[in-house]
Design a protein around this motif. Structure first.
Motif, PDB file in Angstrom:
ATOM      1  N   ILE A  87       0.872  -1.195   0.015  1.00 61.55           N
ATOM      2  CA  ILE A  87       0.078  -0.032  -0.085  1.00 61.55           C
ATOM      3  C   ILE A  87       0.933   1.289   0.031  1.00 61.55           C
ATOM      4  O   ILE A  87       0.486   2.475  -0.613  1.00 61.55           O
ATOM      5  CB  ILE A  87      -1.046   0.091   1.301  1.00 61.55           C
ATOM      6  N   ILE A  88       2.079   1.275   0.703  1.00 60.31           N
ATOM      7  CA  ILE A  88       2.763   2.397   0.810  1.00 60.31           C
ATOM      8  C   ILE A  88       3.379   2.772  -0.388  1.00 60.31           C
ATOM      9  O   ILE A  88       3.784   3.893  -0.590  1.00 60.31           O
ATOM     10  CB  ILE A  88       3.742   2.047   2.010  1.00 60.31           C
TER      11      ILE A  88
ATOM     12  N   THR B 246       0.839   4.955  -2.437  1.00 57.72           N
ATOM     13  CA  THR B 246       0.184   6.291  -1.735  1.00 57.72           C
ATOM     14  C   THR B 246       0.474   7.465  -2.441  1.00 57.72           C
ATOM     15  O   THR B 246      -0.299   8.293  -2.649  1.00 57.72           O
ATOM     16  CB  THR B 246       1.038   6.350  -0.255  1.00 57.72           C
TER      17      THR B 246
ATOM     18  N   PHE C  79      -2.713   9.589  -3.948  1.00 52.58           N
ATOM     19  CA  PHE C  79      -2.547  10.942  -3.590  1.00 52.58           C
ATOM     20  C   PHE C  79      -3.028  11.935  -4.854  1.00 52.58           C
ATOM     21  O   PHE C  79      -3.708  12.858  -4.887  1.00 52.58           O
ATOM     22  CB  PHE C  79      -1.672  11.526  -2.857  1.00 52.58           C
TER      23      PHE C  79
ATOM     24  N   THR D 116      -5.882   6.852   6.805  1.00 53.94           N
ATOM     25  CA  THR D 116      -6.500   7.456   5.494  1.00 53.94           C
ATOM     26  C   THR D 116      -7.228   8.894   5.584  1.00 53.94           C
ATOM     27  O   THR D 116      -7.021   9.701   4.817  1.00 53.94           O
ATOM     28  CB  THR D 116      -7.663   6.439   5.321  1.00 53.94           C
TER      29      THR D 116
ATOM     30  N   LEU E 120      -4.514  11.691   5.725  1.00 54.72           N
ATOM     31  CA  LEU E 120      -4.050  12.067   4.554  1.00 54.72           C
ATOM     32  C   LEU E 120      -5.052  12.629   3.172  1.00 54.72           C
ATOM     33  O   LEU E 120      -4.617  13.708   2.590  1.00 54.72           O
ATOM     34  CB  LEU E 120      -3.405  10.767   3.936  1.00 54.72           C
ATOM     35  N   TYR E 121      -6.225  11.869   3.231  1.00 56.55           N
ATOM     36  CA  TYR E 121      -6.967  12.333   2.216  1.00 56.55           C
ATOM     37  C   TYR E 121      -8.295  13.252   2.448  1.00 56.55           C
ATOM     38  O   TYR E 121      -8.825  13.696   1.502  1.00 56.55           O
ATOM     39  CB  TYR E 121      -7.672  10.983   1.393  1.00 56.55           C
TER      40      TYR E 121
END
Length: 318
Positions: A161-162, A165, A169, A254, A257-258
């Motif tokens: 997942i990283i 990212t 984004f 989550t 960040l988003y």
């Protein structure tokens, strides 16, 4: 100790048999096995205590006064019980715990709870529905791209997942869903992942004769799916929903960040902790933490038997 059971033979006659109970089986083990069981029990008991200690720490210190907490902190006696139980810390946590969003507006604990709820329920509904409508045709229908699509799902789960990212984004900003309410339904409606694999296995083991009965009665493929096949997947889907709710409730990265202007309890309390100084009201902060973990503990305690019944070591029970 043995228990007596009555079985019916193929010819219709009844026969009584005696079977050793689980307690008897354990007591009849040899000495090395008993020693091994004892060591494992002690290790798991220690592990359980380490899991409970942080929660005990939260409850004890959430009931202290601010000055009393600082006094115990300096003395190294944080696990000592408070002289007076300050239950008002929980009240002030709802009215005074707050963070500032990018617009300079205060966001309080009740709004964080509301954000946690609608984000969790939206992601659960979209995720389960998308996984079901993808897993069912791949499990029950044969077409040329079936293996390719299934391979894409497996490959997608191997990507860290990283590692995606940054691109995720950038994509959210380009399509205009960054820091909006549309981020949750659009990103949850993927159809792949862990939920897909479990539902794929469930539908694969589900008899096709149910759908054939619908076709004989004049129903179509949509009728077979929505009225016959999908309702039978209700127990495993409910279990997946509970697990997804726990994961969404505890997820702070989550929204951090988003969706920074839609803080949940997890992300909001995390941001509050970063802005606190040594002289902050830590008992009030701990009270907010207790409030954030109670729903998850209560949910798991209420449905733990269902989770254990529907999940096995290899996946879902069909």
């Amino acid at each position: 100790m043995k228990k007596t059971f009555t079985i019916i033979n193929p010819d219709g006659t009844k026969q009584k048999v005696k079977v050793s109970s689980e307690a008897s089986i354990l007591t009849n083990r040899d000495k090395p096995t008993k020693v091994l069981f004892g060591i494992v029990f002690v290790l798991f008991a220690i592990y359980s205590v380490t899991l409970l200690l942080p929660f005990v720490f939260l409850i004890v210190n959430s009931l202290k006064g601010s000055l009393e907490y600082i006094k115990h902190l300096n003395a190294g006696t944080l696990f000592s019980t408070p002289k007076i139980l300050h239950f008002e810390n929980y009240k002030t946590a709802f009215t005074e715990m707050r963070m500032v969003n990018s617009l300079g507006e205060y966001v309080y604990l009740p709004e964080m709870i509301f954000n946690s709820l609608w984000i969790a329920f939206t992601s659960i509904f979209c995720g389960l529905f998308a996984s079901a409508i993808v897993a069912y045709p791949l499990a029950k229908y044969r077409f040329k791209l079936r293996g390719f699509i299934y391979g894409i799902c497996i490959f997608n789960m191997t990507i860290p997942i990283i590692g995606s990212t940054g691109s995720m984004f950038k994509l959210c900003i380009d399509i205009g869903i960054y820091n909006t309410i549309f981020y949750v339904p659009l990103t949850s409606f993927g159809g792949f992942g862990f939920t897909f694999l479990l539902l794929y296995g469930f539908f694969s083991n589900l008899s096709w004769t149910y759908a054939e009965a619908v076709f004989i009665d004049g129903g179509g493929h949509a009728t077979a799916f929505f009225k016959i096949m999908l309702p039978q997947a209700w127990p495993p889907m409910l279990t997946l929903a509970i697990m997804s709710f726990i994961g969404s409730w505890n997820d702070y990265m989550t929204t951090l960040l988003y969706m920074p202007d839609f803080p949940t309890l997890a992300s909001g309390i995390y941001r509050i902790s970063k802005s606190m100084t040594r002289n902050g009201n830590y008992p009030q902060y701990f009270a907010g933490l207790v409030v954030s973990v109670i729903p998850v503990i209560a949910l798991y305690a209420a449905f733990s038997d269902m989770i254990m019944e529907n999940f096995t070591v290899g996946g879902l029970k069909g």
